[in-house]
Design an enzyme around this catalytic site. Structure first.
Site, PDB file in Angstrom:
ATOM      1  CG  PHE A   1      -0.329   0.098   2.536  1.00 48.57           C
ATOM      2  CD1 PHE A   1      -0.173   1.319   3.170  1.00 48.57           C
ATOM      3  CD2 PHE A   1       0.111  -1.050   3.182  1.00 48.57           C
ATOM      4  CE1 PHE A   1       0.420   1.406   4.424  1.00 48.57           C
ATOM      5  CE2 PHE A   1       0.693  -0.988   4.437  1.00 48.57           C
ATOM      6  CZ  PHE A   1       0.845   0.244   5.053  1.00 48.57           C
ATOM      7  CB  CYS A   2       1.803   3.712  -1.825  1.00 44.44           C
ATOM      8  SG  CYS A   2       0.849   3.495  -3.330  1.00 44.44           S
ATOM      9  CB  THR A   3       0.276   8.395  -0.507  1.00 48.80           C
ATOM     10  OG1 THR A   3       1.194   8.244   0.572  1.00 48.80           O
ATOM     11  CG2 THR A   3      -0.608   9.579  -0.234  1.00 48.80           C
TER      12      THR A   3
ATOM     13  N   GLY B   1      -1.435   5.046  -4.907  1.00 53.01           N
ATOM     14  CA  GLY B   1      -1.693   3.847  -5.682  1.00 53.01           C
ATOM     15  C   GLY B   1      -0.626   3.476  -6.692  1.00 53.01           C
TER      16      GLY B   1
ATOM     17  CB  CYS C   1       1.312   0.149  -3.446  1.00 54.50           C
ATOM     18  SG  CYS C   1      -0.177   0.971  -3.957  1.00 54.50           S
TER      19      CYS C   1
END
Length: 81
Positions: free
Chosen positions: A63-65, A67, A70
């Site tokens: 996951f990331c901020t 999209g 990630c």
């Protein structure tokens, strides 16, 4: 469902993988999430290499901020680990 149980449908351990940069981590993360404490995404390949054995046979949920990181991290890890 996988995150609540800690395993996927086939019984493999699920690992939450935070692909965000270190300054983003300061705002928090998910409990037990694995983070690399990197300052730029370009550092990800070198930071992931030592984790190959640790992540083998596990289901990694990145996951990331926004999209993109990630998704790129998942592709990189799938191709190289």
């Amino acid at each position: 469902r996988w995150l609540d149980r800690g395993v996927d449908d086939e019984g493999r351990e699920v690992v939450m993988f935070d692909t965000r940069n270190d300054y983003e981590l300061e705002y928090g993360s998910f409990a037990k999430a694995l983070d690399l404490n990197i300052s730029t995404f370009s550092q990800l390949p070198k930071a992931v290499e030592p984790l190959a054995e640790q992540l083998a046979d596990k289901t990694v949920v990145s996951f990331c901020t926004g999209g993109i990181r990630c998704e790129k991290a998942a592709i990189y890890m799938r191709q190289t680990l």
